[in-house]
Design an enzyme around this catalytic site. Structure first.
Site, PDB file in Angstrom:
ATOM      1  CB  SER A 107      -0.873  -0.044   1.259  1.00  0.00           C
ATOM      2  OG  SER A 107      -1.488   1.193   1.472  1.00  0.00           O
ATOM      3  N   GLY A 108       0.529   2.236  -0.809  1.00  0.00           N
ATOM      4  CA  GLY A 108       1.350   3.450  -0.911  1.00  0.00           C
ATOM      5  C   GLY A 108       1.313   4.332   0.323  1.00  0.00           C
TER       6      GLY A 108
ATOM      7  CB  CYS B 109     -10.475  -1.222   8.933  1.00  0.00           C
ATOM      8  SG  CYS B 109      -9.421  -0.765   7.610  1.00  0.00           S
TER       9      CYS B 109
END
Ligand SMILES: Cc1ncc(COP(=O)(O)O)c(C=O)c1O
Length: 385
Positions: A200-201, A326
């Site tokens: 993930s960036g 999340c």
């Protein structure tokens, strides 16, 4: 008021060098990389350069890197794509019960929609998967093992190389979610022996909405998104050129500075834990004591709620979280801590501090001055105390 960001496992700021590298690709060099004229071809060239940078940081060829919209998409692609492409071989997948929801939910999806059986491996008190349990759970119809590289809540690192060896020995594909590991630990996908690996960036000082999947040549997978011939027919959609350029730059810098940053982070988290545990009674470190990401401290404070600590820390400018972004906001105790055998009250009383290279010793000193009085104040108010 001082602001101290200690939630780098949730997301990181885009570095200045990364932003500078991205800027021209919004409104100056905005060509579509599929266009044949020079502006399009310049975009194509930048995408290729980023793919090279990321491939070389991961010890593989650029051709094995597929750009996606982030860690969630990479995990979904890996799990659903491999499941759908290998239905004729079997319908059994092995994962662990400490995975990120971006792995657990695709697993639940293939159970429900494709009739798969998924084994959710337990973990020990440090959050490590038992290799014998893994071996015992392998069946004739197992097609995929998906175990995360390091946990986002505790930082505990899994024995990835050993798992890959077991998977390969049994001719089973192995996927690992390395969203929290990129830029923090060396990753050589060839040496590790993994088949698919998610990145993930925005966890590595790059932009949000960009990520990658390492896909070893020969892995049977069905594309997730259909349309044009982008990403070697594996992921249709016009490329996010500024995102890809930024991601490449972020990985290049993280790779360059990894050793220095790791030593710095180790120093900060060691000081924070040692001093806090001297100052406060009944606090416990969750996760493996050594085999853990240097950046991550997950601490349970007995008698108080993680949520109330996080809100009180916020009033002092300290940004930390109760677990993964999340799942925060949910009243359930963390599934990761629960799986490690942490009792519900202690799991509810946990806070994750995740440091970044830009944090300083002064930040730690500030936390050490502000956190203990907040904990004492909340404990005085607690009916459990
Ligand atoms: C371990 C892990 N996997 C996957 C993700 C999802 O990545 P993204 O936010 O890029 O979709 C995260 C982010 O929270 C993560 O920590």
């Amino acid at each position: 008021m001082r602001q101290i960001y200690l939630d780098h496992n949730a997301t990181t700021p885009v570095r200045k060098e990364v932003l500078d590298a991205m800027m021209p690709y919004f409104s100056e060099e905005y060509g579509n990389a599929s266009s044949v004229y020079s502006m399009g071809q310049k975009a194509r060239q930048k995408i290729d350069e980023s793919r090279e940078l990321i491939g070389s940081a991961l010890g593989t060829e650029a051709a094995d890197i597929i750009f996606t919209s982030g860690g969630t998409e990479s995990n979904n692609f890996a799990i659903k794509g491999v499941a759908m492409a290998n239905l004729n071989k079997g319908r059994h997948v092995i994962t662990s019960n400490i995975e990120h929801p971006a792995v657990l939910e695709p697993c639940r999806f293939i159970e429900k929609e494709l009739g798969f059986d998924v084994t959710y491996l337990p973990v020990d008190k440090y959050g490590v998967v038992d290799l014998d349990e893994l071996k015992d759970s392998i069946r004739k119809d197992t097609i995929l093992i998906s175990i995360m590289f390091a946990n986002n809540e505790t930082g505990t690192i899994q024995p990835i190389k050993e798992i890959a060896k077991i998977a390969r020995g049994n001719k089973i594909y192995f996927h690992t979610d390395a969203a929290q590991v990129l830029g923090k630990l060396p990753i050589d996908v060839e040496e590790l022996g993994v088949d698919l690996c998610s990145f993930s960036g925005h966890k590595v000082y790059g932009p949000k909405g960009i990520g990658a999947l390492y896909l070893r040549k020969g892995v049977k997978i069905i594309p997730f998104q259909h349309g044009g011939h982008h990403e070697r027919n594996k992921r249709a959609g016009t490329e996010n050129v500024p995102g890809i350029v930024g991601f490449g730059k972020a990985v290049e810098i993280a790779d360059r500075d990894m050793k220095k940053n790791d030593a710095h982070l180790k120093k900060l988290t060691k000081k924070m834990w040692e001093e806090l545990s001297k100052e406060l009674k009944e606090i416990y470190l969750n996760g493996h004591p050594e085999n853990r990401l240097s950046s991550t401290l997950n601490i349970s404070f007995r008698y108080i709620e993680g949520e109330s600590m996080v809100l009180n820390f916020d009033m002092k400018g300290i940004y930390a979280s109760t677990g993964s972004a999340c799942t925060s906001g949910s009243l359930e105790p963390s599934h990761v801590l629960t799986a490690m055998g942490v009792p519900p009250d202690m799991a509810q009383g946990s806070v994750r501090f995740s440091f970044g290279y830009e944090n300083t010793e002064e930040d730690v000193d500030y936390c050490l001055a502000e956190i203990p009085p907040i904990v004492e104040k909340l404990r005085k108010m607690s009916p459990l105390c």
